[in-house]
Design an enzyme around this catalytic site. Sequence first.
Site, PDB file in Angstrom:
ATOM      1  N   GLU A 402       0.830  -1.209   0.000  1.00 13.97           N
ATOM      2  CA  GLU A 402       0.000   0.000   0.000  1.00 13.97           C
ATOM      3  C   GLU A 402       0.870   1.267   0.000  1.00 13.97           C
ATOM      4  OE1 GLU A 402      -3.177   0.261  -0.356  1.00 13.97           O
ATOM      5  OE2 GLU A 402      -3.882   2.058   0.650  1.00 13.97           O
ATOM      6  N   THR A 535     -12.623   6.893 -13.298  1.00 12.18           N
ATOM      7  CA  THR A 535     -11.628   6.466 -12.312  1.00 12.18           C
ATOM      8  C   THR A 535     -11.999   5.152 -11.617  1.00 12.18           C
ATOM      9  OG1 THR A 535     -10.144   7.276 -10.562  1.00 12.18           O
ATOM     10  CG2 THR A 535     -12.489   7.806 -10.338  1.00 12.18           C
TER      11      THR A 535
END
Length: 544
Positions: A402, A535
């Site tokens: 992440e 997106t």
Amino acid sequence: MLARRSRVAVVFVLACGFYLFHKALFSDSGLVGFDFTIPHDTQIQYPFKERGINARDAKKAEAVKEVMKRTWSLYKEKAWGFDEIKPVSGKHGNSRNGWGATIIDSMTTAAVMGLTDVFNDQYDWVVNHVDFNKAQGLVDPFETTIRYIGALVSTVDLLEAGVISAPSPSFREGILAKVKTLADNLGPGFDTPTGMMWPRVNFTQSLGVDVYGRRHEHAVVHLARAGSHWLEYSTLSHLTGNKIYLDNSTKAWDCLVSNRRGEPWPGILESPRSIWTGLPAGTTRTLGAPDDSHYEYLIKAHLLAPNGSTKQYARRWYQAMTSAQKHLSSTTKSQTNPHTFLLSYSKNRYENKVGHLTCFIGGNILLGAKYLSQNSLFSFGEALIEGCHHSYDSMPSKIGPEGWSWMPRESHLRPPHFPGPITLSQKEMYEKTGIWATETNYNLRPEVVESYFYGWRITGEEKYRQWAWEAFQAIVRGAEANWGYAEVDDVTNLRKEGNLRDNSESFWSAETLKYLYLIFEDPELCNLDKWVFNTEAHPLKRRF
Ligand SMILES: *[C@@H]1O[C@H](CO)[C@@H](O)[C@H](O)[C@H]1NC(C)=O
Ligand SMILES: *[C@@H]1O[C@H](CO)[C@@H](O)[C@H](O)[C@H]1NC(C)=O
Ligand SMILES: *[C@@H]1O[C@H](CO)[C@@H](O)[C@H](O)[C@H]1NC(C)=O
């Protein structure tokens, strides 16, 4: 109430005064020097066919489709109608107002994969079951727009383009009636002096509110929330013939799009912003979350509707990306094997940290730089994708973390000494790879394979397909759970006890699996010269 209104009015008048004063002082446009001509006929996608390349890899596409089928059938069995399945326990959850986010968000994946039965179930859910007049909890206009509205308008485009056959002759009216209801219920969110959206909408009250459900004049939003309605809303206006959606989303974005002299790095905006004045309420400058899709949509807005009045978005994008290359690009210290990452900047200091979410930008830069024929920017985009690949390749699981850090080579940056690796395992990883994971989880996110998708479709270079296949295998190996695919807690150590988190967001099937599939399918499917992805990976038809 009155007292508050008039206070608000005073704040607004003051802000406008400040703005006009500012504008008078710095009247000429900061876009001088950026006023290159914007072509409208550049071919974006690599000419596979013209070069006689059969770019379809049916076996790998099929493998991705199988994972989608497994994801879908387990969701349907255990969590039908809820927003998402809990993939470890087989339970279910509602994180997106209880409208069946997984069903709606993956409609366009079912469509591009040709999963007709799945699509018919999803269509039935939309027209006969979901009720957009009721919401569990406060509604987040950003998430609702990109996932629900984006999916639904895309579905109409895909059906009309014949990508999947219509489940009913009245599909168009059926879907548009639903999406209009949802968008109209979000409408009160635009009710601010700037037109920027409130962070939440309370559907019971029909009022825009902050994240705690309150109304006050200190509410702020990050850039992505101001800008990420335009693609979906302009498509909705186009499909319904009602201009209100285009007008509202254009206004909501206006004060970020119109250029201000006096931006230290032209085009890169400080975040968050006051929804009352549009002015900065913070000092962060980043292309990553939570500002990301503001930048992403600038070029896509022009690509979706390439005409004179959308050129301003493309110029603004070019300006921002040029500034990012100049001020935010950083290279690792290694002489033999350097990697490029994006810094962020906050409170007058650079931060040598980047995240998975930021990895969309390499692909976005390839898309815009190819269209605008900007070679230096194009190479920058390629370098950023390589950096994101390195984040995957450096982890023992071959799944990227992440967040990660590196030691910047640039010596002129403040602070002169960046924080280095802390724990023993971070130090070891740094020695071996030049980076170390700062957040070790993987949340089934798409951004890295999304950039591989653009890399492959635009350059035709085989390495992108190879990287995508490696990522696919690693993710399936690492994230497979009894009831689907789960977030991974630690990509540096897959053997860790309890390494799967009982969570799986709808973007796993909406985005990650769709981009992977499209990399291996015939590149004519959602050809980049004809489609623009929102997106959340919902393809919208370009309008010439
Ligand atoms: C929305 O407003 C109503 C009326 O004030 C309130 O009862 C409700 O709790 C609010 N909804 C949420 C999710 O906060
Ligand atoms: C458009 O914006 C206005 C506020 O300017 C708001 O009252 C209205 O509900 C919005 N409509 C839609 C469809 O977004
Ligand atoms: C360009 O496209 C936008 C968005 O679809 C539309 O509102 C506008 O009217 C178009 N402008 C021209 C000059 O065609």
